[in-house]
Design an enzyme around this catalytic site. Structure first.
Site, PDB file in Angstrom:
ATOM      1  N   GLU A   1       0.811  -1.221   0.000  1.00 11.82           N
ATOM      2  CA  GLU A   1       0.000   0.000   0.000  1.00 11.82           C
ATOM      3  C   GLU A   1       0.846   1.274   0.000  1.00 11.82           C
ATOM      4  OE1 GLU A   1      -2.830  -0.133   3.202  1.00 11.82           O
ATOM      5  OE2 GLU A   1      -3.903  -1.816   2.326  1.00 11.82           O
TER       6      GLU A   1
ATOM      7  N   GLU B   1      -5.152  -8.762   0.869  1.00 11.27           N
ATOM      8  CA  GLU B   1      -5.750  -8.506   2.194  1.00 11.27           C
ATOM      9  C   GLU B   1      -7.238  -8.300   2.004  1.00 11.27           C
ATOM     10  OE1 GLU B   1      -4.239  -5.260   4.647  1.00 11.27           O
ATOM     11  OE2 GLU B   1      -2.171  -5.760   4.112  1.00 11.27           O
TER      12      GLU B   1
HETATM   13  C1  BGP Z   1      -4.151  -2.384   5.730  1.00 15.10           C
HETATM   14  C2  BGP Z   1      -2.712  -2.524   6.173  1.00 15.10           C
HETATM   15  C3  BGP Z   1      -2.517  -3.432   7.335  1.00 15.10           C
HETATM   16  C4  BGP Z   1      -3.643  -3.478   8.353  1.00 15.10           C
HETATM   17  C5  BGP Z   1      -5.011  -3.416   7.700  1.00 15.10           C
HETATM   18  C6  BGP Z   1      -6.171  -3.246   8.658  1.00 15.10           C
HETATM   19  O1  BGP Z   1      -4.338  -1.142   5.149  1.00 15.10           O
HETATM   20  O2  BGP Z   1      -1.923  -3.022   5.116  1.00 15.10           O
HETATM   21  O3  BGP Z   1      -1.261  -3.147   7.891  1.00 15.10           O
HETATM   22  O4  BGP Z   1      -3.404  -2.688   9.424  1.00 15.10           O
HETATM   23  O5  BGP Z   1      -5.091  -2.407   6.747  1.00 15.10           O
HETATM   24  O6  BGP Z   1      -6.357  -1.891   8.984  1.00 15.10           O
HETATM   25  P1  BGP Z   1      -6.334  -1.347  10.465  1.00 15.10           P
HETATM   26  O7  BGP Z   1      -5.218  -2.042  11.148  1.00 15.10           O
HETATM   27  O8  BGP Z   1      -6.079   0.111  10.328  1.00 15.10           O
HETATM   28  O9  BGP Z   1      -7.662  -1.636  11.057  1.00 15.10           O
END
Ligand code: BGP
Length: 456
Positions: free
Chosen positions: A164, A360
């Site tokens: 990202e 993800e």
């Molecule tokens: C994505 C990232 C992760 C993770 C996930 C969940 O954007 O790659 O590192 O954190 O989001 O989001 P959050 O942890 O902010 O709830």
């Protein structure tokens, strides 16, 4: 039964800074996260910092068995740059040993490691030189990438450069969620440009030093849906796509930066500094595959009173609050599984049907202990329903010919999340914050079945 293609990857994603722990030991130096937590712990939910996280540094052997136990045939995590190269130049042998042992343990358990190089964790030694704003970051990253390929290339078949990239750019230089928490559109674009060049430089060095294996990049994808069909709303969506989707996807896959993006930046005095030869660097060094992180769509409308020249992306497109949206109230993100079909079709129709995977997807939920049964297991039926719905739309895209080769959930074991600490849980395993014990959730048993049947 929805069957997925042969050899489909079922797995989970995680990252070094969110799981390893031992953040200032065994030779690792500070990242921007360690530093920011040290100087401003009040920015972090309940003062939860990156020090211990899931303690995978010490528990990876058992954790790799846990991956196998729930049927994961692949895992994506990252290497910590500040652990491997504590001063940017000297290789930390303790880190080499740790990563070799860790990736070998995955392989011994039938888990394919997909290894990412950068997941928001910039070493402080580089930040002190200006971080991604300084073009020295490009060569520094290329050196780090080369070091990783040489040290671990025999264990890793699939590499990715960035997770990202938009996020460290916009959170660090527009929205103040990451250090250095600056608000400056022009500097954000420069940071983005150097990030793109660093990605390209890493792909180049990969082709030079690695004989077999593949390389890609992981992008966050929020397909854009305009409020209406009006020209103004559609223009807003088009501009949002230029900045948020095509800025990295086009150069990575097609070797081009969209002309309309260059014009838009130029008209607003936002063009970055470039050097001779950059055109060629961008045209070449294409990826073998793409990872797409999908959580939520982006709904936009024409901005009512844009500042000219633009000061923020919201001067190009404004957020639109769709009244019919379904929300995940804990994370504040819209749930819209249909978008995964649209993404699949976009990859097929606009990006040469390049191989890609969902790198993800997941649902963060607070206070999950509410759903604990008498046996101590979290019954996270909402997570199972969320994944089923998303997988159904993905399956539709695959049956129409999109070349998707896997689905990775965020995440394996509940992990530490940047400013949100442990508020929202995402894992197939629950993490006990006091004892660091892991316990399987209902979704962990479910994904094991899905993987075994290659479908559901
Ligand atoms: C994505 C990232 C992760 C993770 C996930 C969940 O954007 O790659 O590192 O954190 O989001 O989001 P959050 O942890 O902010 O709830």
């Amino acid at each position: 039964m929805k069957k997925f293609p042969k050899n489909f990857l079922w797995g989970a994603a995680m990252s070094a800074p969110q799981t390893e722990g031992e953040s200032l030991s065994f030779g690792k130096t500070e990242t921007t996260w360690d530093y920011w937590f040290r100087v401003s712990p009040e920015n972090f939910y309940e003062n939860q910092g990156p020090g211990v996280t899931s303690d995978i540094y010490n528990q990876y052997l058992e954790d790799c068995q846990r991956m196998k136990e729930i049927g994961l045939n692949s895992i994506r995590t990252s290497i910590s740059w500040a652990r491997l190269l504590p001063d940017g130049k000297t290789i930390n042998q303790k880190a080499v040993q740790f990563y070799r042992n860790y990736f070998s343990a995955m392989l011994e358990n039938g888990v394919e490691p997909i290894i990412n190089l950068f997941h928001f964790d910039l070493p402080m030694w580089l930040m002190k030189q200006g971080g991604w704003e300084n073009r020295v970051s490009v060569q520094a990253f290329a050196f780090y990438a080369k070091t990783c390929f040489e040290l671990f290339g025999d264990l890793v078949g699939k590499w990715t450069t960035f997770n990202e990239p938009l996020v460290h750019i916009e959170c660090g230089y527009l929205y103040q969620y990451h250090y250095p928490a600056i608000v400056d559109f022009k500097r954000a674009i420069q940071v983005g440009y150097h990030t793109l060049l660093a990605h390209k430089a890493a792909v180049k060095v990969f082709r030079e030093v690695v004989e077999t294996g593949e390389i890609g990049i992981i992008l966050n994808i929020s397909p854009t849906y305009p409020r209406s069909d009006s020209d103004e709303d559609r223009l807003a969506a088009f501009r949002s796509d230029l900045l948020n989707i095509r800025s990295f996807l086009d150069p990575s896959v097609l070797g081009t930066i969209p002309e309309e993006l260059v014009t838009l930046l130029s008209e607003n005095g936002l063009l970055p500094e470039v050097k001779d030869g950059d055109d060629q660097r961008i045209r070449e060094n294409l990826v073998d595959f793409i990872g797409l992180n999908y959580y939520q769509p982006r709904r936009v409308q024409a901005p009512e009173f844009p500042t000219v020249p633009a000061k923020m992306p919201s001067d190009f497109y404004a957020a639109y609050d769709w009244p019919d949206k379904k929300m995940n109230p804990y994370r504040g993100w819209e749930i819209y599984p249909e978008a995964l079909y649209d993404v699949a079709m976009m990859m097929k129709d606009k990006y040469n049907n390049i191989p890609w995977y969902v790198s993800e997807n997941g649902m963060g939920v607070a206070d999950e202990e509410r759903f604990m049964n008498d046996a101590g297991e979290i019954e996270d039926d909402y997570r199972i329903a969320f994944m089923k719905e998303h997988l159904s739309y993905l399956h539709k895209g695959i049956s129409e010919g999109s070349h998707c080769f896997g689905y990775h959930a965020w995440t394996f074991i509940d992990c530490w999340s940047w400013l949100n600490g442990y508020r929202n849980r995402y894992g197939f395993y629950r993490l006990d914050l006091t004892t660091h014990e892991r316990s399987i959730k209902k979704s962990g048993r479910w994904i094991q079945q899905v993987s075994e049947n290659n479908g559901f």
